[in-house]
Design a protein around this motif. Structure first.
Motif, PDB file in Angstrom:
ATOM      1  N   PHE A  37       0.856  -1.174   0.000  1.00 46.44           N
ATOM      2  CA  PHE A  37       0.000   0.000   0.000  1.00 46.44           C
ATOM      3  C   PHE A  37       0.901   1.236   0.000  1.00 46.44           C
ATOM      4  O   PHE A  37       2.095   1.148   0.287  1.00 46.44           O
ATOM      5  CB  PHE A  37      -0.904   0.009   1.242  1.00 46.44           C
ATOM      6  N   ARG A  38       0.321   2.377  -0.298  1.00 49.26           N
ATOM      7  CA  ARG A  38       1.099   3.612  -0.248  1.00 49.26           C
ATOM      8  C   ARG A  38       0.225   4.761   0.216  1.00 49.26           C
ATOM      9  O   ARG A  38      -0.996   4.735   0.074  1.00 49.26           O
ATOM     10  CB  ARG A  38       1.710   3.932  -1.614  1.00 49.26           C
ATOM     11  N   GLN A  39       0.873   5.755   0.788  1.00 51.74           N
ATOM     12  CA  GLN A  39       0.155   6.945   1.229  1.00 51.74           C
ATOM     13  C   GLN A  39       1.002   8.176   0.956  1.00 51.74           C
ATOM     14  O   GLN A  39       2.120   8.296   1.469  1.00 51.74           O
ATOM     15  CB  GLN A  39      -0.196   6.869   2.714  1.00 51.74           C
ATOM     16  N   LYS A  43      -3.157  12.593   1.329  1.00 50.61           N
ATOM     17  CA  LYS A  43      -4.037  11.674   0.598  1.00 50.61           C
ATOM     18  C   LYS A  43      -4.308  10.426   1.428  1.00 50.61           C
ATOM     19  O   LYS A  43      -3.560  10.085   2.345  1.00 50.61           O
ATOM     20  CB  LYS A  43      -3.403  11.289  -0.738  1.00 50.61           C
ATOM     21  N   ALA A  44      -5.378   9.744   1.073  1.00 48.79           N
ATOM     22  CA  ALA A  44      -5.708   8.500   1.755  1.00 48.79           C
ATOM     23  C   ALA A  44      -4.754   7.383   1.321  1.00 48.79           C
ATOM     24  O   ALA A  44      -4.188   7.411   0.221  1.00 48.79           O
ATOM     25  CB  ALA A  44      -7.144   8.106   1.429  1.00 48.79           C
ATOM     26  N   ARG A  45      -4.610   6.427   2.192  1.00 48.63           N
ATOM     27  CA  ARG A  45      -3.804   5.250   1.844  1.00 48.63           C
ATOM     28  C   ARG A  45      -4.493   4.485   0.718  1.00 48.63           C
ATOM     29  O   ARG A  45      -5.722   4.346   0.709  1.00 48.63           O
ATOM     30  CB  ARG A  45      -3.649   4.366   3.075  1.00 48.63           C
ATOM     31  N   GLU A  46      -3.711   3.996  -0.226  1.00 50.78           N
ATOM     32  CA  GLU A  46      -4.297   3.276  -1.358  1.00 50.78           C
ATOM     33  C   GLU A  46      -3.517   1.990  -1.620  1.00 50.78           C
ATOM     34  O   GLU A  46      -2.324   1.901  -1.340  1.00 50.78           O
ATOM     35  CB  GLU A  46      -4.305   4.135  -2.620  1.00 50.78           C
ATOM     36  N   ALA A  91       5.357   8.555  -2.391  1.00 46.57           N
ATOM     37  CA  ALA A  91       4.530   8.176  -1.247  1.00 46.57           C
ATOM     38  C   ALA A  91       5.375   7.375  -0.260  1.00 46.57           C
ATOM     39  O   ALA A  91       6.494   6.951  -0.576  1.00 46.57           O
ATOM     40  CB  ALA A  91       3.334   7.340  -1.695  1.00 46.57           C
ATOM     41  N   TYR A  93       5.543   3.874   1.230  1.00 45.81           N
ATOM     42  CA  TYR A  93       5.063   2.555   0.815  1.00 45.81           C
ATOM     43  C   TYR A  93       5.128   1.586   2.000  1.00 45.81           C
ATOM     44  O   TYR A  93       6.156   1.471   2.666  1.00 45.81           O
ATOM     45  CB  TYR A  93       5.910   2.028  -0.338  1.00 45.81           C
ATOM     46  N   TYR A  94       4.013   0.892   2.209  1.00 45.00           N
ATOM     47  CA  TYR A  94       3.892  -0.046   3.312  1.00 45.00           C
ATOM     48  C   TYR A  94       3.690  -1.470   2.800  1.00 45.00           C
ATOM     49  O   TYR A  94       2.951  -1.691   1.836  1.00 45.00           O
ATOM     50  CB  TYR A  94       2.689   0.296   4.188  1.00 45.00           C
ATOM     51  N   ASP A 114      -7.559  -2.140   2.789  1.00 48.62           N
ATOM     52  CA  ASP A 114      -6.425  -1.911   3.679  1.00 48.62           C
ATOM     53  C   ASP A 114      -6.846  -1.972   5.134  1.00 48.62           C
ATOM     54  O   ASP A 114      -6.069  -2.373   6.000  1.00 48.62           O
ATOM     55  CB  ASP A 114      -5.773  -0.568   3.377  1.00 48.62           C
TER      56      ASP A 114
END
Length: 130
Positions: A37-39, A43-46, A91, A93-94, A114
């Motif tokens: 995922f990235r944020q 912005k919201a996490r996507e 972003a 990144y997770y 998520d």
């Protein structure tokens, strides 16, 4: 419990490539769905990409054809190969992991999925300059 540690982020120019890595440890992660995922700021996490224990993958439309998620079971590592990077890819990144049976939308990066992942890494920053 699953622990996740990401690495590989950094600065890169537009059009360049980076490969992120995620090293899981703990119980039963080999059967888990693994995802990126990235944020971005403000912005919201996507979701970016997800891969199941069978190797099946799901991608966000924004990264299809540019990013590839994979895992090396022997090296116990999850990867995200990112090519043709754009400034919009900037972003944090997770890496995330969980059993597909507890994920609201299964092993996908569908909107909102998520929130059902229980295990997260600390994140690695990717900054793409134009």
């Amino acid at each position: 419990q699953v622990q996740l540690v990401e690495s590989g982020g950094g600065p890169v120019q537009a059009g360049g490539s980076l490969r992120l890595s995620c090293a899981p440890s703990g119980d039963n992660y080999n059967r888990y769905c693994m995802a990126w995922f990235r944020q971005a700021p403000g912005k919201a996490r996507e979701g970016v990409a997800a891969i199941g224990s069978d190797g099946g993958a799901d991608y966000a439309d924004s990264v299809k054809g540019r990013f590839t998620i994979s895992k090396d079971v022997a090296k116990n590592t999850l990867y995200l190969q990112m090519n043709s990077l754009k400034p919009d890819d900037t972003a944090l990144y997770y890496c995330a992991a969980d059993s597909p049976f507890v994920l609201y939308l299964g092993c996908t990066v569908g909107v909102g999925n998520d929130k059902s992942f229980r295990f997260w890494g600390q994140g690695t920053q990717v900054t793409v300059s134009s």
